[in-house]
Design a protein around this motif. Structure first.
Motif, PDB file in Angstrom:
ATOM      1  N   ASP A  77      44.219  49.664   8.248  1.00 47.53           N
ATOM      2  CA  ASP A  77      43.692  51.015   8.065  1.00 47.53           C
ATOM      3  C   ASP A  77      42.419  51.228   8.886  1.00 47.53           C
ATOM      4  O   ASP A  77      41.366  51.576   8.338  1.00 47.53           O
ATOM      5  CB  ASP A  77      43.419  51.259   6.571  1.00 47.53           C
ATOM      6  N   CYS A 115      41.344  52.679  12.866  1.00 46.14           N
ATOM      7  CA  CYS A 115      41.700  53.168  14.200  1.00 46.14           C
ATOM      8  C   CYS A 115      41.030  52.267  15.247  1.00 46.14           C
ATOM      9  O   CYS A 115      39.877  51.883  15.082  1.00 46.14           O
ATOM     10  CB  CYS A 115      41.198  54.611  14.342  1.00 46.14           C
ATOM     11  N   LEU A 161      43.055  55.460   9.128  1.00 50.07           N
ATOM     12  CA  LEU A 161      44.299  56.102   9.546  1.00 50.07           C
ATOM     13  C   LEU A 161      45.073  56.636   8.340  1.00 50.07           C
ATOM     14  O   LEU A 161      45.815  57.598   8.448  1.00 50.07           O
ATOM     15  CB  LEU A 161      45.158  55.118  10.345  1.00 50.07           C
ATOM     16  N   GLY A 163      44.875  60.257   7.875  1.00 49.15           N
ATOM     17  CA  GLY A 163      45.298  61.130   8.978  1.00 49.15           C
ATOM     18  C   GLY A 163      46.541  61.930   8.654  1.00 49.15           C
ATOM     19  O   GLY A 163      47.108  61.832   7.569  1.00 49.15           O
ATOM     20  N   CYS A 173      44.396  60.105  13.809  1.00 50.02           N
ATOM     21  CA  CYS A 173      43.187  59.686  13.100  1.00 50.02           C
ATOM     22  C   CYS A 173      42.318  60.902  12.768  1.00 50.02           C
ATOM     23  O   CYS A 173      42.139  61.785  13.597  1.00 50.02           O
ATOM     24  CB  CYS A 173      42.398  58.701  13.967  1.00 50.02           C
TER      25      CYS A 173
END
Lengths: 811, 103
Positions: free
Chosen positions: B43, B45, B52, B55, B64
């Motif tokens: 988890d 980016c 993430l 997102g 993201c």
């Protein structure tokens, strides 16, 4: 077995069509490409900078040999197709090679026109069309002294400039008395000629070439008036002719070009044609942007998507000669039905002429200062009514009342100048990406560099850089599609939602043939807003199509924690509320407590799992969500007004509270702020708000479309009213009109500039029935919308999964 | 070597959504696509460690929330012209039960 697509012509139009096709459906065809030249596809419009020594051939390659291989495209480079057999559906190359096709794309482009005068076939008489010509010209600069260019159009002048850069003496011979007469009027043409003469270029105007002399190789030119000129090289740049021989031989209907319909099909529906070789609705094109628009439509049809029509292009031109700024677009000559706006200042080399018809801009010539060219071009293509901005039009977009980036001039910027402040992208980075990656559009620049991909305030600058780097028109979409998942612009999508009663994102995607299965973040958020805005009673919210802030009802921070900002009606609070906030801040160990710009208190650094708990505590003290995280009504800022202030004329805090009670929890295309000031001293800064009220002795001034953010814009005065009830009614109507008309993520400031103040006056001020209609719709929608999202989640158990992890593993 | 761990039921994750599995070292985001495929990636980016899981999920990709990088759920790689990669874990669904392989 896959169908076979054969492309004749390995130039910009043909390969752009193939690229667009590969984007939509890479698996549909076995693709074969024939190209005359022994290279991959290169950017022909950048040959002038290559000639001038500012770029190399490698710089301007768009598709290298590797690209064809990677995409399984069979390329026959250096092979000319000599015959098309439409019965057998085959093409034959001059060396006897035969390829079969199911669909054929003819993209043979154009040929330079060589004036058939005596001596035109001598050595040293060439055109300026391809890499081979550039090589001959560069060779000549090493061995000879004097070059003559026949033709004072765009291409001729760029060729002349290129040769001069290498130290040659250059004479331009032109038939007319005005240079570039297809793009310039006589005034700007004269200014251009003066500048070029100062650079050392010679001109023979109104001169008709009669004969090219020399024994084997050219040595001179004789003119019709009996004079003559010595020269070592003649470049003919008098125009292009669509290359239609092959199509004619195959019996396809041709006039000046290969005649195609709006889907780029020739009279044989198996055969498509794009680019400079086609004639569409009577017009032929010699610039790159129309070719790209054709490529897009053609690729759509080849991919059997069946959507999209090519309906012709408005074109613009920019001369790529370093140090000379010139822009021309549309109908710049005008006639009895048009009006002209002109600035002419020969001393500072400035000339601007705008041609207006029926309150729309239809043509422009700019000389000396072209930074507004992209804006004028956009106004022309969108056919926007310019009556509201007419008095400022000549001075450009930067004079419309904002103080953003407008004053910068691209040509004066160094490569190190930061263009995109959000992502730290400099001018040099953008120029480099455009030339080395072969970019033509804003979207491509955004994808490669991130410039203008965040807040978007530098979009205009990036468009100017594209324009100044590519010279001849870059790709400005006629009407921008909502996102890459569709070709439909915002307006069309909203209209379809209304007319076809589409109440879910899925229904919109199905009805409008979306290209992606479940969209992208841009269209999902827009569509979720649009369906609810049109059908507030029926449409269901889709939380998964909302940005995290609106799903979590809190602002995500850079470390993944969240902020909590309770509503304080009209900027008023009480000791009890402050005590509850202080208690919560201590209980949950809030590190930072901050006063926001909208007169609220923000608690920062809250773990997501803690949000429902802190909301519960604040709910218990009577507070609700402040919607400080949403594309929504944010705050009503007030001053204390006549309750306390000796200058106050009305009860501004009470009115602010009433407005906030009216508008809270309303979703908007973008964030929306209000303010009420108790007197014209305007302490609540109402004139930089989306909707601002300035109290005066006789009542209330209503102001709209202000912004204190990215681009500061002062409001426009909408009208004066006399009662609080009227303020509420006008406010509701204005908001609802904005909600139903603006694009998603368009704040009121650019929206007002786009549609014009007079349209808003028509709806909100002048027409009582319309005002009442919009106000009523706002009230209806608010009945459903005004539920505290914090209480739903802290007490009523809504969306519990959002705030908990699915599993904790202690390993 | 595989190390399969049950994390929960498919229904516990909304379609086009994500939930987080917390481990001692880091968080793992479990994604459910519109077609009920399930993916598990770290988890964070590759750009600036944005979550993430927060997102927007579209196709087999997630964007993201911090700076709009788009990450492939299949490979963990940044798409488009961004470069970077985050760890991917194998995930499976059996009779509605999601498991991931922590390796």
């Amino acid at each position: 077995m896959k169908e076979k697509l054969v492309v004749i012509g390995n130039g910009m139009a043909g390969m752009r069509t193939v690229e667009e096709l590969l984007k939509i459906n890479p698996e549909l065809y076995d693709i074969t490409v024939f190209g005359d030249e022994p290279y991959g596809n290169y950017n022909r419009i950048l040959l002038s900078p290559v000639l001038a020594g500012e770029k190399t051939i490698d710089d301007i390659m768009l598709n290298t040999m590797d690209w064809y291989e990677e995409n399984n495209i069979k390329l026959h480079a250096g092979k000319r197709v000599s015959e098309i057999n439409r019965i057998a559906r085959t093409v034959t190359a001059s060396d006897g090679l035969v390829e079969e096709y199911d669909r054929l794309l003819i993209a043979t482009g154009s040929k330079p026109f060589m004036i058939p005068i005596p001596g035109h076939d001598k050595e040293g008489v060439i055109a300026f069309r391809d890499i081979k010509d550039v090589d001959i010209m560069l060779e000549a600069t090493r061995n000879y002294k004097h070059a003559t260019i026949i033709g004072g159009g765009l291409l001729g002048l760029e060729a002349a400039n290129g040769m001069m850069q290498h130290g040659m003496k250059v004479t331009v011979v032109h038939l007319s008395d005005t240079l570039m007469e297809r793009q310039m009027d006589s005034v700007s043409g004269k200014m251009l000629r003066n500048s070029l003469e100062e650079k050392g270029m010679d001109f023979r105007m109104e001169a008709q070439t009669a004969e090219i002399t020399g024994n084997g190789r050219v040595t001179g030119i004789n003119f019709a008036d009996g004079t003559s000129l010595e020269t070592d090289l003649v470049v003919m740049a008098v125009g292009i002719r669509p290359n239609i021989e092959l199509a004619q031989q195959a019996g396809l209907h041709c006039e000046r070009g290969i005649v195609v319909n709006d889907t780029l099909q020739t009279y044989d529906p198996k055969i498509y044609s794009v680019g400079e070789c086609v004639q569409h609705r009577g017009d032929t094109y010699g610039l790159v942007a129309p070719l790209f628009e054709m490529a897009k439509v053609c690729a759509n049809h080849l991919a059997q998507m069946g959507i999209g029509l090519y309906q012709g292009s408005v074109t613009s031109t920019k001369l790529k000669v370093t140090g000379i700024d010139l822009f021309s677009a549309g109908d710049f000559t005008g006639d009895d039905t048009t009006e002209e706006l002109v600035i002419q200042d020969a001393g500072s080399g400035l000339y601007k002429k705008l041609v207006i018809k029926n309150n729309c801009l239809i043509g422009a010539v700019l000389y000396g200062d072209t930074k507004e060219g992209a804006w004028y071009f956009q106004l022309m293509r969108s056919a926007q009514d310019i009556s509201d901005i007419r008095d400022k039009l000549l001075f450009g977009e930067s004079h419309l009342g904002d103080s953003g980036h407008g004053g910068d001039h691209i040509a004066d910027m160094s490569d190190e100048t930061e263009v995109c402040g959000c992502n730290g992208v400099c001018k040099g980075d953008i120029v480099k990406a455009i030339t080395t990656e072969g970019l033509f559009s804003l979207d491509e620049v955004r994808a490669h560099t991130k410039a203008s991909a965040s807040c978007g305030s530098c979009t205009g600058l990036v468009e100017q850089i594209l324009e100044s780097t590519l010279g001849s028109d870059y790709e400005t979409p006629e009407s921008k599609p909502l996102c890459l998942c569709t070709d439909h612009p915002h307006e069309e999508v909203r209209e379809a939602i209304r007319k076809q009663k589409l109440t879910s994102i899925k229904a919109v995607r199905r009805a409008l043939n979306w290209k992606t299965e479940d969209g992208c973040p841009a269209c999902r958020m827009s569509l979720n807003y649009y369906v609810q805005s049109a059908w507030h009673n029926e449409a269901q919210d889709d939380p998964q199509s909302r940005f995290i802030n609106e799903r979590a009802h809190a602002n995500i921070q850079k470390d993944g924690k969240y902020s909590v900002i309770p509503r304080m009606w009209g900027g008023m609070t009480t000791p009890d509320e402050l005590r509850a906030i202080a208690d919560a801040a201590e209980k949950y160990e809030i590190r930072d407590v901050h006063l926001t710009g909208g007169q609220r208190i923000g608690l920062y650094g809250v773990e997501k799992a803690v949000l429902p708990k802190i909301w519960k505590d604040l709910n218990d003290a009577g507070m609700v969500s402040g919607h400080a995280y949403g594309k929504a009504m944010r705050t009503v800022k007030t001053c204390v007004g006549k309750q306390w202030c000796r200058f106050g004329t009305q009860n501004s805090t009470e009115l602010g509270i009433k407005l906030e009670e009216l508008t809270w929890a309303s979703w908007m295309p973008h964030k929306f702020k209000l303010a009420v000031s108790g007197c014209p001293r305007n302490c609540a800064e109402a004139t930089i708000k989306d909707f601002g009220v300035v109290c005066v002795d006789s009542g209330y001034e209503l102001h709209i479309g202000g912004n204190g953010g990215i681009k500061v814009r002062a409001t426009d005065l909408l009208c004066n009213v006399t009662t609080e009830e009227e303020v509420m009614e006008y406010c509701a109507a204005f908001i609802q009109f904005y909600r139903e008309d603006a694009h998603y993520l368009e704040r009121t400031a650019p929206w007002v500039e786009r549609i014009g103040l007079s349209r808003i006056e028509d709806v909100v001020v002048k027409d009582e029935a319309k005002r009442s209609h919009y106000a009523k719709r706002f009230h209806e929608a608010q009945k459903i919308s005004q539920i505290d999202p914090w209480k739903e989640r802290s007490t009523n158990g809504v969306a519990a999964h959002e705030f908990t992890s699915i599993k904790v593993i202690n390993a | 070597m595989s190390n399969w761990i049950e994390v929960g039921q498919l229904e516990e994750i909304p379609q086009q959504g994500s939930r987080v599995v917390k481990t001692k070292g880091f968080d793992i985001a479990i994604f459910r696509t519109i077609n009920d495929e399930v993916f598990a990636i770290k988890d964070a980016c590759p750009h600036k460690q944005g979550q993430l899981s927060q997102g927007i999920v579209h196709g087999k990709k997630v964007t993201c929330p911090l700076h709009n990088w788009t990450i492939s759920l299949e490979s963990g790689e940044a798409l488009g012209h961004d470069e970077g990669c985050t760890n991917v874990f194998t995930a499976r669904v059996e009779k509605g039960l999601i498991s991931i392989d922590l390796g």
